[in-house]
Design a protein around this motif. Structure first.
Motif, PDB file in Angstrom:
ATOM      1  N   UNK A   7       2.852   2.999   0.322  1.00 40.54           N
ATOM      2  CA  UNK A   7       1.700   2.684  -0.253  1.00 40.54           C
ATOM      3  C   UNK A   7       0.463   3.100   0.512  1.00 40.54           C
ATOM      4  N   UNK A   8       0.615   2.479   1.789  1.00 39.93           N
ATOM      5  CA  UNK A   8      -0.526   2.734   2.583  1.00 39.93           C
ATOM      6  C   UNK A   8      -0.712   4.339   2.959  1.00 39.93           C
ATOM      7  N   UNK A   9       0.201   5.151   2.883  1.00 42.15           N
ATOM      8  CA  UNK A   9      -0.129   6.501   3.246  1.00 42.15           C
ATOM      9  C   UNK A   9      -0.410   7.040   1.924  1.00 42.15           C
ATOM     10  N   UNK A  10      -0.256   6.628   0.826  1.00 44.01           N
ATOM     11  CA  UNK A  10      -0.629   7.132  -0.651  1.00 44.01           C
ATOM     12  C   UNK A  10      -2.106   6.925  -0.875  1.00 44.01           C
ATOM     13  N   UNK A 193     -13.620   3.442   9.468  1.00 41.69           N
ATOM     14  CA  UNK A 193     -12.738   4.520   8.825  1.00 41.69           C
ATOM     15  C   UNK A 193     -12.625   5.795   9.724  1.00 41.69           C
ATOM     16  N   UNK A 194     -13.546   5.887  11.024  1.00 42.49           N
ATOM     17  CA  UNK A 194     -13.261   6.974  11.588  1.00 42.49           C
ATOM     18  C   UNK A 194     -12.252   6.706  12.873  1.00 42.49           C
ATOM     19  N   UNK A 195     -11.733   5.538  12.883  1.00 43.72           N
ATOM     20  CA  UNK A 195     -10.876   5.011  13.910  1.00 43.72           C
ATOM     21  C   UNK A 195      -9.487   5.096  13.589  1.00 43.72           C
ATOM     22  N   UNK A 413      -5.463  -2.601  25.827  1.00 49.46           N
ATOM     23  CA  UNK A 413      -4.401  -2.104  25.412  1.00 49.46           C
ATOM     24  C   UNK A 413      -3.899  -2.243  23.737  1.00 49.46           C
ATOM     25  N   UNK A 414      -3.172  -1.518  23.237  1.00 51.06           N
ATOM     26  CA  UNK A 414      -3.120  -1.640  21.853  1.00 51.06           C
ATOM     27  C   UNK A 414      -1.421  -1.782  21.701  1.00 51.06           C
ATOM     28  N   UNK A 415      -1.004  -2.110  20.305  1.00 58.21           N
ATOM     29  CA  UNK A 415       0.280  -2.458  19.949  1.00 58.21           C
ATOM     30  C   UNK A 415       0.532  -1.985  18.853  1.00 58.21           C
ATOM     31  N   UNK A 416       1.521  -1.040  18.518  1.00 53.36           N
ATOM     32  CA  UNK A 416       1.620  -0.378  17.284  1.00 53.36           C
ATOM     33  C   UNK A 416       2.667  -1.270  16.618  1.00 53.36           C
ATOM     34  N   UNK A 417       2.324  -1.917  15.434  1.00 52.34           N
ATOM     35  CA  UNK A 417       3.264  -2.775  14.591  1.00 52.34           C
ATOM     36  C   UNK A 417       3.886  -2.132  13.585  1.00 52.34           C
ATOM     37  N   UNK A 418       3.130  -1.858  12.570  1.00 51.27           N
ATOM     38  CA  UNK A 418       3.989  -1.072  11.463  1.00 51.27           C
ATOM     39  C   UNK A 418       3.700   0.422  11.491  1.00 51.27           C
ATOM     40  N   UNK A 419       2.691   0.901  12.227  1.00 47.80           N
ATOM     41  CA  UNK A 419       2.238   2.020  12.362  1.00 47.80           C
ATOM     42  C   UNK A 419       3.529   2.912  13.153  1.00 47.80           C
ATOM     43  N   UNK A 420       3.895   3.968  12.566  1.00 47.31           N
ATOM     44  CA  UNK A 420       4.896   4.678  13.106  1.00 47.31           C
ATOM     45  C   UNK A 420       4.526   5.516  14.217  1.00 47.31           C
ATOM     46  N   UNK A 421       3.268   5.693  14.504  1.00 50.21           N
ATOM     47  CA  UNK A 421       2.858   6.494  15.579  1.00 50.21           C
ATOM     48  C   UNK A 421       1.572   6.267  15.918  1.00 50.21           C
ATOM     49  N   UNK A 424      -2.930   7.662  13.482  1.00 54.70           N
ATOM     50  CA  UNK A 424      -3.003   7.406  12.089  1.00 54.70           C
ATOM     51  C   UNK A 424      -4.252   6.356  11.483  1.00 54.70           C
ATOM     52  N   UNK A 425      -4.243   6.604  10.134  1.00 53.82           N
ATOM     53  CA  UNK A 425      -5.465   5.857   9.694  1.00 53.82           C
ATOM     54  C   UNK A 425      -6.892   6.270   9.578  1.00 53.82           C
TER      55      UNK A 425
END
Length: 450
Positions: A7-10, A193-195, A413-421, A424-425
């Motif tokens: 849904x997030x990618x749609x 939205x540019x990030x 430093x960031x941590x990817x949670x549900x983001x697969x890579x 994105x976004x």
């Protein structure tokens, strides 16, 4: 989780589509365990290893209450309160959860034998509770970390003064280092939205803290022409202070600990830089006393860089190691504004330099909703930029916290949670192209770790 990510990618997913997705029976979260709070007894703070105490567990979604939202967390970030939580200093956070649990039957949800930590996120609203009108499923959001009850009059001039003010993910449960998080909807703000997801997740706590500390009238009320001494100027907090000083017409005097960190400050536009390692400032003697000669040497160095002027504002957060020097070097009538004590909570300074020179010490803690919203708006407009250096996968959040604890990082430093890579976004590509160099200024070449 696959249905949520789909849904997030749609691009055409509707609020009804999100509302129709069933929440999973469990999700992955970074947790601390109540039965392990004594694991570091007898060790010095520097020897306590967050990799031992931080776990990735499958946990059940919390009950959704009025004025709350469940967020699908795409990315989160490490803050110093994550480190404090993980090394159980100044006390285990389970004491906070127990205290909060006594506030109401709904708050009792937070008093658990595990603590889902993390005080930043970027993600998508999945559910909203009763009484929520401003936000809906599918909204792309970031969250600030101020949790308030607002039943007391004291909080209605400045919500940071609410007697029931807490830091989400530190003094409450269900924080951002997870695939799902629970927030109050008055913590939510629009995602810039540019990030990317990981870039958007990083500014929340530190950007808002720096805004209140320097810009707000609740802090130092910085003005054009001020000289501002910034400790740890390339770090997660200091890197935003440098940007606010430059954007506001002030002169940042950046204190860093290596030539590489000095170069980052120059890349942001700062010119007055002190490499304290190269110049070997030793504010404490081997016998445990402060050395005023070193304060004076720092003051002389500052005047060399500012054309003979002392600093109007000292942006303090190291605490014990630097506080005596900070009080000394502030100008007559100047301000020391402090928001943390990463080198120790017990401060010592010579009070003669405070009272006889009419200086002020201001305590500043995070930010209220209005200040956090204003700080996020500047991110969205490209006036202030994220300082993400690298990202870790959720299962390696302990390593991320370890690196922050050991000061092996720069920026955030960031941590990817549900983001697969990473990467994105982004939906506003035009704005991103305008600011991409600044957005990537802190990036380490290694990419995602873990």
């Amino acid at each position: 989780m696959k249905d949520i990510l789909d849904a997030i990618s749609a691009p055409d997913a509707t609020p009804a589509d999100y509302a129709a997705i069933p929440l999973p029976e469990s999700y992955r979260a970074v947790t601390l365990h109540a039965d392990e709070t004594g694991m570091f007894e007898g060790l010095a703070s520097a020897d306590k290893d967050p990799r031992r105490s931080m776990h990735v567990d499958e946990v059940a979604p919390p009950e959704l209450g009025p004025g709350e939202a469940v967020i699908a967390v795409m990315a989160a970030a490490i803050n110093y309160n994550t480190v404090w939580s993980a090394i159980f200093e100044p006390l285990p956070t389970f004491a906070f959860l127990k205290r909060y649990g006594r506030v109401s039957p709904l708050a009792a949800r937070h008093d658990l034998p595990y603590h889902q930590i993390g005080s930043d996120l970027a993600g998508v609203v999945l559910r909203v509770g009763p009484g929520v009108n401003m936000w809906k499923p599918g909204d792309r959001v970031v969250a600030h970390c101020l949790s308030v009850e607002l039943e007391s009059a004291e909080g209605h001039g400045d919500t940071m003064l609410d007697p029931e003010q807490r830091i989400w993910g530190f003094e409450t449960n269900f924080g951002g280092l997870a695939e799902l998080a629970l927030v109050k909807t008055n913590q939510l703000m629009p995602k810039p939205e540019h990030l990317t997801w990981e870039e958007a997740a990083c500014p929340g706590l530190v950007n808002s803290t720096a805004y209140r500390q320097l810009v707000s009238t609740n802090g130092a009320a910085m003005k054009q022409g001020d000289n501002v001494l910034i400790w740890g100027a390339s770090g997660g907090l200091g890197s935003y202070a440098v940007q606010y000083a430059l954007a506001g017409g002030a002169t940042p005097v950046c204190v860093v600990s290596s030539p590489a960190k000095a170069e980052l400050c120059r890349a942001m536009g700062a010119e007055a830089i002190i490499d304290r390692s190269a110049e070997d400032y030793r504010f404490w003697t081997d016998t445990g006393e402060q050395d005023p000669k070193e304060w004076k040497r720092l003051g002389s160095r500052i005047r060399e860089l500012t054309g003979g002027e002392d600093v109007d504002i000292v942006f303090e957060h190291p605490g014990r190691e630097t506080f005596g020097a900070s009080v000394f070097v502030a100008k007559r009538g100047g301000t020391v504004v402090t928001c943390a004590s990463t080198t120790g909570f017990t401060h010592e300074y010579d009070n003669r330099y405070l009272w006889m020179n009419l200086k002020r010490i201001i305590g500043s803690h995070f930010a209220n909703y209005k200040e956090a919203w204003a700080a996020n708006r500047l991110i969205a407009k490209g006036r202030i930029h994220p300082t993400l250096s690298r990202s870790y996968r959720l299962e390696h959040a302990g390593q991320a916290a370890h690196d922050v604890h050991k000061n092996l990082h720069q920026g955030k430093v960031g941590v990817l949670c549900l983001a697969p890579a990473e990467g994105l976004g982004v939906t506003d590509h035009e704005t991103r192209l305008r600011f991409e160099k600044a957005i990537n200024r802190f990036r380490a070449p290694a990419g995602v770790l873990g």
